[in-house]
Design a protein around this motif. Structure first.
Motif, mmCIF file in Angstrom:
data_model
loop_
_atom_site.group_PDB
_atom_site.id
_atom_site.type_symbol
_atom_site.label_atom_id
_atom_site.label_comp_id
_atom_site.label_asym_id
_atom_site.label_seq_id
_atom_site.Cartn_x
_atom_site.Cartn_y
_atom_site.Cartn_z
ATOM 1 N N SER A 199 6.486 9.633 0.816
ATOM 2 C CA SER A 199 6.731 8.186 0.795
ATOM 3 C C SER A 199 6.531 7.568 -0.586
ATOM 4 C CB SER A 199 5.839 7.505 1.829
ATOM 5 O OG SER A 199 4.490 7.883 1.666
ATOM 6 N N GLN A 200 6.585 8.387 -1.622
ATOM 7 C CA GLN A 200 6.436 7.848 -2.974
ATOM 8 C C GLN A 200 7.734 7.219 -3.452
ATOM 9 O OE1 GLN A 200 4.974 11.225 -5.182
ATOM 10 N NE2 GLN A 200 2.889 10.490 -4.993
ATOM 11 N N ASN A 201 7.605 6.421 -4.507
ATOM 12 C CA ASN A 201 8.749 5.731 -5.111
ATOM 13 C C ASN A 201 9.466 4.848 -4.101
ATOM 14 O OD1 ASN A 201 8.345 6.773 -7.737
ATOM 15 N ND2 ASN A 201 9.215 8.710 -7.046
ATOM 16 N N LYS A 202 8.683 4.123 -3.356
ATOM 17 C CA LYS A 202 9.184 3.176 -2.360
ATOM 18 C C LYS A 202 8.529 1.817 -2.600
ATOM 19 C CE LYS A 202 11.296 6.432 0.021
ATOM 20 N NZ LYS A 202 12.735 6.559 -0.012
ATOM 21 N N TYR A 261 13.053 1.055 0.756
ATOM 22 C CA TYR A 261 12.224 0.455 1.799
ATOM 23 C C TYR A 261 11.530 1.550 2.598
ATOM 24 C CZ TYR A 261 10.958 -2.331 5.906
ATOM 25 O OH TYR A 261 10.283 -2.956 6.924
ATOM 26 N N TYR A 262 10.204 1.401 2.777
ATOM 27 C CA TYR A 262 9.446 2.337 3.610
ATOM 28 C C TYR A 262 8.240 1.596 4.176
ATOM 29 C CZ TYR A 262 7.140 6.569 5.224
ATOM 30 O OH TYR A 262 6.573 7.534 6.013
ATOM 31 N N TYR A 299 -4.356 7.427 -1.747
ATOM 32 C CA TYR A 299 -3.792 6.649 -2.846
ATOM 33 C C TYR A 299 -4.054 7.393 -4.138
ATOM 34 C CZ TYR A 299 -3.821 3.021 0.703
ATOM 35 O OH TYR A 299 -3.621 2.318 1.857
ATOM 36 N N GLY A 300 -3.322 7.040 -5.171
ATOM 37 C CA GLY A 300 -3.499 7.682 -6.468
ATOM 38 C C GLY A 300 -2.270 8.457 -6.850
ATOM 39 N N ILE A 301 -2.459 9.418 -7.735
ATOM 40 C CA ILE A 301 -1.356 10.231 -8.231
ATOM 41 C C ILE A 301 -1.395 11.568 -7.508
ATOM 42 C CG2 ILE A 301 -0.350 11.329 -10.267
ATOM 43 C CD1 ILE A 301 -1.687 9.120 -11.937
ATOM 44 N N LYS A 306 0.831 -1.208 0.000
ATOM 45 C CA LYS A 306 0.000 0.000 0.000
ATOM 46 C C LYS A 306 0.863 1.256 0.000
ATOM 47 C CE LYS A 306 -4.242 -1.756 2.161
ATOM 48 N NZ LYS A 306 -4.080 -3.190 2.115
ATOM 49 N N TRP A 307 2.008 1.199 0.673
ATOM 50 C CA TRP A 307 2.896 2.362 0.706
ATOM 51 C C TRP A 307 3.485 2.652 -0.670
ATOM 52 C CZ3 TRP A 307 2.653 5.918 4.180
ATOM 53 C CH2 TRP A 307 2.158 5.595 5.451
ATOM 54 N N HIS A 308 3.533 1.665 -1.528
ATOM 55 C CA HIS A 308 4.005 1.904 -2.894
ATOM 56 C C HIS A 308 2.987 2.731 -3.683
ATOM 57 C CE1 HIS A 308 6.027 1.289 -6.674
ATOM 58 N NE2 HIS A 308 4.879 0.880 -7.203
#
Length: 169
Positions: A110-113, A129-130, A140-142, A101-103
């Protein structure tokens, strides 16, 4: 296999290919079907990269079929809309739905994790890693794109997004 997926996923997050991968990240609610929310170019790149790597490694055509099925089921599991984390030490060994979900977070910090699909150690090694303890992303989303304003709400919008002048990342 997960190393191949990790590399491919990081490449899809590059400025060159993000526009094609963005449709997958435009979902504001994660569901198991979010795995299938992909631009045709993203799908082609993913399949070409993945199948080429499996062939080079030496997988037989029958083995490749089974691997593709297992990868699809795993990715549907990772996108499930349920609060599921694994207990210590499993949470450091296997990617859980909450980890993934963090991705997909729209929270900029916390993006690009969390690019790994199976083993979080790849994110640890890759510096991506996050996974904050006992927290889930709020959005969520962009980043910066509301659901109503998102070009990804139509199939045609998803197709043309990568070719727009300034795609939102």
């Amino acid at each position: 296999i997960d190393l191949t997926q990790y590399i491919r996923h990081r490449i899809l997050h590059s400025k060159l290919l993000w526009g094609f991968h963005a449709s997958h990240h435009s979902a504001i609610v994660l569901r198991s079907t979010t795995h299938f929310r992909v631009h045709p170019v993203d799908f082609f790149i993913t399949q070409l990269f993945f199948l080429s790597m499996l062939y080079i490694i030496g997988f037989s055509p029958d083995a490749i079929k089974w691997v593709l099925i297992m990868v699809m089921v795993n990715n549907m599991w990772l996108h499930i809309n349920v609060d599921i984390s694994y207990l210590f030490p499993i949470n450091y060994v296997l990617v859980s739905p909450n980890y993934h979900k963090w991705h997909h977070t729209a929270d900029k910090h916390s993006q690009n994790k969390n690019y790994a699909d199976i083993f979080p150690i790849l994110d640890m090694i890759g510096g991506t890693y996050y996974f904050p303890k006992d927290q889930l992303p709020e959005n969520y989303g962009i980043t910066g794109v509301s659901k109503q304003a998102s070009v990804h709400q139509t199939f045609v919008g998803t197709l043309i997004y990568p070719f727009m002048r300034k795609p939102v990342s």
